[in-house]
Design a protein around this motif. Structure first.
Motif, PDB file in Angstrom:
ATOM      1  N   VAL A 173      47.722  43.675  37.842  1.00  0.00           N
ATOM      2  CA  VAL A 173      46.930  42.466  38.021  1.00  0.00           C
ATOM      3  C   VAL A 173      46.695  41.995  36.688  1.00  0.00           C
ATOM      4  N   HIS A 174      47.246  40.910  36.348  1.00  0.00           N
ATOM      5  CA  HIS A 174      46.911  40.408  34.585  1.00  0.00           C
ATOM      6  C   HIS A 174      46.006  39.303  34.779  1.00  0.00           C
ATOM      7  N   ILE A 175      44.541  39.661  34.113  1.00  0.00           N
ATOM      8  CA  ILE A 175      43.817  38.597  34.427  1.00  0.00           C
ATOM      9  C   ILE A 175      43.998  37.752  33.016  1.00  0.00           C
ATOM     10  N   THR A 229      48.663  58.340  53.521  1.00  0.00           N
ATOM     11  CA  THR A 229      48.472  58.329  51.912  1.00  0.00           C
ATOM     12  C   THR A 229      47.365  56.999  51.738  1.00  0.00           C
ATOM     13  N   PRO A 230      46.634  57.170  50.806  1.00  0.00           N
ATOM     14  CA  PRO A 230      45.849  56.152  50.344  1.00  0.00           C
ATOM     15  C   PRO A 230      47.036  55.213  49.477  1.00  0.00           C
ATOM     16  N   GLU A 231      46.702  53.970  49.454  1.00  0.00           N
ATOM     17  CA  GLU A 231      47.357  52.915  48.704  1.00  0.00           C
ATOM     18  C   GLU A 231      47.261  53.038  47.280  1.00  0.00           C
ATOM     19  N   GLN A 232      48.221  52.935  46.456  1.00  0.00           N
ATOM     20  CA  GLN A 232      48.061  53.325  45.141  1.00  0.00           C
ATOM     21  C   GLN A 232      47.187  51.633  44.667  1.00  0.00           C
ATOM     22  N   PRO A 233      46.187  51.807  43.794  1.00  0.00           N
ATOM     23  CA  PRO A 233      45.402  50.816  43.231  1.00  0.00           C
ATOM     24  C   PRO A 233      46.168  50.068  42.371  1.00  0.00           C
ATOM     25  N   PHE A 234      45.857  48.685  42.195  1.00  0.00           N
ATOM     26  CA  PHE A 234      46.422  47.955  41.160  1.00  0.00           C
ATOM     27  C   PHE A 234      45.960  48.175  39.777  1.00  0.00           C
ATOM     28  N   LYS A 235      46.600  48.320  38.792  1.00  0.00           N
ATOM     29  CA  LYS A 235      46.103  48.303  37.430  1.00  0.00           C
ATOM     30  C   LYS A 235      45.446  46.896  36.891  1.00  0.00           C
ATOM     31  N   ILE A 236      44.228  46.902  36.488  1.00  0.00           N
ATOM     32  CA  ILE A 236      43.745  45.425  36.169  1.00  0.00           C
ATOM     33  C   ILE A 236      43.810  45.265  34.580  1.00  0.00           C
TER      34      ILE A 236
END
Length: 107
Positions: free
Chosen positions: A85-87, A2-9
């Motif tokens: 991910v919090h910029i 399963t592809p890894e879940q991307p982080f929401k930026i």
């Protein structure tokens, strides 16, 4: 596999102000590098991605260096549980000084 879940930026509100102080021709570079470098494995140390020795006053725990001569810095915090991910800060490095929205910034 399963592809890894991307982080929401998620950029902080202030990031728009930080970008406004940076020449417009660099905006797409900054945005694309953030997406490329931080969507997957944002907590893996690389040559241009480092954990901060101590959290910054802004709450950032990581630094991403980008641009020619690494003149830009993106300071961020990750929340692994929610894949976010919090910029928090986008800065320009000139010599040994960081500038955010045209003002000198201290970590």
């Amino acid at each position: 596999m399963t592809p890894e879940q991307p982080f929401k930026i998620i950029p902080a509100r202030e990031v728009a102000e930080h970008l406004a102080a940076i020449d417009r021709k660099y905006h797409s570079l900054i945005r694309s590098t953030i997406k490329e470098q931080l969507s997957y494995n944002p907590e893996v140390e690389t040559r241009n991605r480092k954990p901060l020795r101590q959290p910054s006053d802004a709450g950032a725990t990581w630094e991403l260096r980008l641009g020619s001569d690494n003149e830009f810095r993106v300071f961020y915090q990750t929340i692994s549980d929610t894949h976010e991910v919090h910029i928090l800060v986008v800065a320009v490095k000139i010599g040994n000084q960081l500038f955010v929205s045209g003002q000198e910034f201290e970590l």
